[in-house]
Design an enzyme around this catalytic site. Structure first.
Site, short mmCIF file in Angstrom:
data_model
loop_
_atom_site.label_atom_id
_atom_site.label_comp_id
_atom_site.label_asym_id
_atom_site.label_seq_id
_atom_site.Cartn_x
_atom_site.Cartn_y
_atom_site.Cartn_z
N GLU A 1 63.05 89.19 63.93
CA GLU A 1 62.56 88.05 64.72
C GLU A 1 62.75 86.74 63.97
OE1 GLU A 1 61.73 87.96 67.77
OE2 GLU A 1 61.69 90.11 68.16
N ASP B 1 59.86 82.77 74.95
CA ASP B 1 60.90 82.06 74.21
C ASP B 1 61.82 81.36 75.21
OD1 ASP B 1 62.41 84.09 75.33
OD2 ASP B 1 63.48 84.58 73.47
N TYR C 1 55.17 82.99 69.49
CA TYR C 1 56.21 83.88 69.99
C TYR C 1 56.45 85.05 69.05
CZ TYR C 1 60.80 85.87 70.49
OH TYR C 1 61.81 86.77 70.57
#
Length: 331
Positions: free
Chosen positions: A34, A133, A115
């Site tokens: 991520e 996102d 997020y």
């Protein structure tokens, strides 16, 4: 609302991207992916993820690395604050003794925003947390016909509440990854594949002809131009570099002698211009760089933050991508 979630889940089951970090529930591997993918394309990010996992297969090993080692491995990805935050967060996790397992505690990691925390919590731990996102903003704005700017406080609240309301309980990991893939593969920024979209019949933007206008963003950032002059000093097989400090671009990375907003220095030797006007684009800056090589008869007096190293050792230091390109192409 249920029909929307079901359509995304069915589409993802058939079309979801096969990515290496989706083959594990290791929160370290998922968190690393991520962070790398925050500002990076999947293909490039996958290569870096695999290199990081090979060199530091667990969070404790990453925590024990030096910042220089992490920055060197990150070189070429840009947005280097991500790498520094990644390293600091690894040290936080090691000090804690385990990877945090709640949304709130994951959010406390350095560099982890709403997020990323939701992505880790849902994918690694199965928690009911919706991600929002760029892909999710686009899918929701178009499907539900929402023209509230996504980069405003009101917009962020609106889209987060909508994403939460759509989240199928117990299926957060698949739904979140489905939304991200759907936005990247079908509901794309340009030329979306509406003819293949399972949600086309209920898409408000398709009905109203407003696909190209959604999502809405408020005014663009002002981009400034900076002119940098780099001088690669050479003397007896050595060169001089310095580590950039805090409060500017490329914090913690190394660079040759830099002249900005000033004349070229007087040097004892031959100064040759190798390249002029090399353009390098960052988010808030456009950099225009000139690159000189100076073959010196004697060492000049430099500010205290410069060090002399053997030229053959330069590869051991993390350089900004611009400097790396200049050295590789024009030295």
């Amino acid at each position: 609302m249920g029909n929307f979630a079901n359509a995304i889940l069915k589409w993802y089951a058939l079309n979801g991207r096969q990515l290496p970090w989706r083959e594990t529930k290791d929160p370290y591997a998922i968190w690393l992916s991520e962070v790398i993918l925050q500002q990076t394309r999947i293909q490039q990010g996958t290569d870096y993820w695999m290199r990081f996992m090979l060199r530091w297969p667990n969070v404790e090993m990453l925590a024990d690395a030096t910042e220089d080692e992490v920055l060197r491995e990150w070189q070429g990805l840009g947005y280097y604050s991500r790498a520094r935050n990644l390293h600091k967060a690894a040290q936080q996790i090691k000090a804690l003794g385990h990877f945090p397992i709640t949304l709130e505690s994951i959010r406390q990691l350095k560099g982890v925003g709403d997020y990323t925390a939701a992505a880790i919590a849902s994918i690694a731990f199965g928690l009911d947390a919706a991600v929002v996102d760029g892909n999710v903003y686009r899918v929701l704005a178009r499907h539900f016909g929402i023209d509230t700017p996504i980069n405003t406080t009101e917009g962020k609240k609106t889209f987060k509440a909508l994403a939460d309301s759509l989240l199928p309980k117990g299926r957060a990991a698949a739904f979140n990854q489905g939304m991200m893939d759907f936005g990247a593969m079908v509901c794309t920024p340009q030329s979306p594949r509406c003819g293949e979209c399972p949600l086309a019949e209920s898409c408000e933007a398709l009905r109203a002809g407003t696909i190209a206008q959604l999502p809405v963003k408020q005014k663009k950032l002002v981009v400034k131009t900076r002119h940098l002059i780099y001088i690669y000093l050479r003397h007896n097989g050595q060169t001089a570099i310095r580590r950039r400090g805090a409060g500017d671009i490329w914090q913690g990375l190394w660079e040759p002698l830099l002249v900005e907003n000033g004349p070229l220095p007087q040097l004892d030797g031959e100064l040759t211009l190798r390249r002029q006007g090399v353009r390098h684009v960052l988010t808030h800056r456009v950099l225009m760089a000139d690159f000189y090589v100076a073959n010196l008869n004697s060492r000049p007096t430099l500010p205290d933050d410069y060090i002399w190293i053997d030229e053959k050792e330069l590869d051991r230091y993390a350089l900004p991508r611009l400097v790396e390109l200049l050295v590789q192409n024009y030295l």
